[in-house]
Design a protein around this motif. Structure first.
Motif, short mmCIF file in Angstrom:
data_model
loop_
_atom_site.label_atom_id
_atom_site.label_comp_id
_atom_site.label_asym_id
_atom_site.label_seq_id
_atom_site.Cartn_x
_atom_site.Cartn_y
_atom_site.Cartn_z
N ASP A 132 -27.56 -4.85 -35.87
CA ASP A 132 -28.08 -3.93 -34.86
C ASP A 132 -28.21 -2.54 -35.46
O ASP A 132 -27.93 -2.32 -36.65
CB ASP A 132 -27.15 -3.92 -33.65
CG ASP A 132 -27.81 -3.40 -32.38
OD1 ASP A 132 -28.99 -2.97 -32.43
OD2 ASP A 132 -27.15 -3.42 -31.32
N ASN A 200 -23.38 -5.57 -35.22
CA ASN A 200 -23.16 -4.79 -33.99
C ASN A 200 -21.68 -4.64 -33.66
O ASN A 200 -21.27 -3.63 -33.09
CB ASN A 200 -23.92 -5.40 -32.82
CG ASN A 200 -23.66 -6.89 -32.60
OD1 ASN A 200 -22.80 -7.50 -33.24
ND2 ASN A 200 -24.42 -7.48 -31.70
N SER A 201 -20.88 -5.62 -34.02
CA SER A 201 -19.44 -5.52 -33.75
C SER A 201 -18.80 -4.38 -34.54
O SER A 201 -17.93 -3.66 -34.03
CB SER A 201 -18.74 -6.84 -34.10
OG SER A 201 -18.99 -7.19 -35.46
N ALA A 204 -19.99 -1.09 -33.02
CA ALA A 204 -19.31 -0.83 -31.75
C ALA A 204 -17.89 -0.33 -31.99
O ALA A 204 -17.40 0.54 -31.27
CB ALA A 204 -19.27 -2.11 -30.91
N LEU A 218 -25.47 1.75 -29.16
CA LEU A 218 -26.12 0.62 -29.81
C LEU A 218 -27.51 0.44 -29.22
O LEU A 218 -27.69 0.57 -28.00
CB LEU A 218 -25.30 -0.65 -29.61
CG LEU A 218 -23.95 -0.72 -30.33
CD1 LEU A 218 -23.08 -1.80 -29.72
CD2 LEU A 218 -24.17 -1.00 -31.79
N LEU A 264 -13.69 -3.46 -28.26
CA LEU A 264 -15.10 -3.13 -28.42
C LEU A 264 -15.76 -2.62 -27.14
O LEU A 264 -16.82 -2.01 -27.18
CB LEU A 264 -15.86 -4.38 -28.92
CG LEU A 264 -15.34 -4.96 -30.24
CD1 LEU A 264 -16.09 -6.25 -30.58
CD2 LEU A 264 -15.47 -3.96 -31.38
N TYR A 269 -20.19 -2.20 -25.60
CA TYR A 269 -20.60 -3.42 -26.30
C TYR A 269 -20.47 -4.62 -25.38
O TYR A 269 -19.43 -4.85 -24.79
CB TYR A 269 -19.73 -3.61 -27.54
CG TYR A 269 -20.07 -4.83 -28.38
CD1 TYR A 269 -21.17 -4.82 -29.22
CD2 TYR A 269 -19.28 -5.97 -28.32
CE1 TYR A 269 -21.48 -5.92 -30.00
CE2 TYR A 269 -19.58 -7.07 -29.11
CZ TYR A 269 -20.68 -7.05 -29.93
OH TYR A 269 -20.98 -8.15 -30.69
#
Length: 281
Positions: A132, A200-201, A204, A218, A264, A269
């Motif tokens: 992301d 993305n994790s 975040a 994000l 997160l 997220y």
């Protein structure tokens, strides 16, 4: 005299035998057996520098979603938190740590793929991440990857994520490769770069840090699938089965979702549901 010498030799043999037993006589450096079984500790590899996932704090504590997963799994294997030794597992060394017996498990944003499965086995997956973009909270100009054309995109040196965007999605992006994600975040905050890309994790986790809350967001793209698994020594089917069972239980009793929300959630997220376990089946 011959009788005396024979007796002395036998005594020495007994002493040597006892000494070898007391020293442990070898065994797995990262913890004997697949379960606790009264053993002293289990060594688990995690990231030390990823907020929200695997982070070693200045006071020597460990926090993050991967840490929570590792702790839960270790408990199911028979180890209490004070019997866990966390060892830093940088990306390039994860397979070596497992193969050499330096760690029993690796829980470190470890994407399952065929290249890695040739060297180690996995349990899971226990999390599905996607590549992301992270942008400034007030930026409305970037809503898709193609919007990065003519803009400055940041990632860490050698990142496959950044190259993926540059070669496939936004060939005119101005790619800036820096030494670490923290440097990219500083550039994003001061406006010298327009976006940061990786899983993305991971994004975040950085955005959820207290010092970063409200500064970034994000974009919400899914430019790749990154199924995170728990790495373990190839061929250890007993351990693989036990770890898979622990992961299933973590989802079923609500602990998995609680860990996601705690680590997160502050970045807004929205994690996908826990993925179906495919390894070892």
């Amino acid at each position: 005299m011959k009788v005396f010498k024979a007796g002395a030799a036998a005594a020495v043999a007994v002493v040597l035998s006892l000494t070898a037993t007391a020293c442990g006589g070898g065994g797995d450096k990262a913890g004997s057996g697949s379960t606790g079984g009264g053993k002293d500790k289990i060594v688990i590899g995690i990231k030390f520098d990823q907020p929200g996932l695997g982070l070693k704090t200045p006071d020597g504590k460990f926090t993050g979603f991967d840490v929570d997963v590792a702790t839960y799994v270790a408990k199911e294997l028979g180890y209490q938190p004070d019997q866990i030794e966390f060892k830093q597992a940088v990306s390039a060394e994860r397979e070596n740590l497992i193969s050499n017996g330096d760690v029993k498990l690796v829980v470190a944003t470890y994407t399952i793929n065929d290249k890695r499965k040739a060297k180690v086995d996995f349990a899971g997956p226990y999390f599905l991440a996607h590549q992301d973009l992270l942008v400034r909270a007030d930026d409305t100009s970037i809503t898709k990857a193609e919007d990065l054309n003519k803009k400055k995109l940041c990632s860490v040196t050698g990142s496959t994520s950044a190259q993926n965007v540059k070669t496939k999605l936004a060939p005119e992006a101005d790619l800036q490769q820096l030494g670490g994600y923290s440097e990219c975040l500083t550039g994003l905050e001061n406006g010298s770069v327009d976006a940061l890309t990786t899983d993305n994790s991971i994004l975040a986790g950085f955005a959820a840090q207290e010092k970063n809350k409200g500064k970034f967001k994000l974009v919400g793209l899914k430019m790749s699938d990154e199924p995170y698994g728990i790495g373990l020594k190839k061929g250890d089917k007993d351990l693989q089965t036990k770890v898979n069972a622990a992961l299933k239980k973590m989802v079923e009793d609500g602990s998995w979702q609680k860990a996601v929300d705690a680590n997160l959630g502050p970045a807004g997220y929205k994690a996908e549901p826990a993925p179906q376990i495919t390894e070892g089946s």
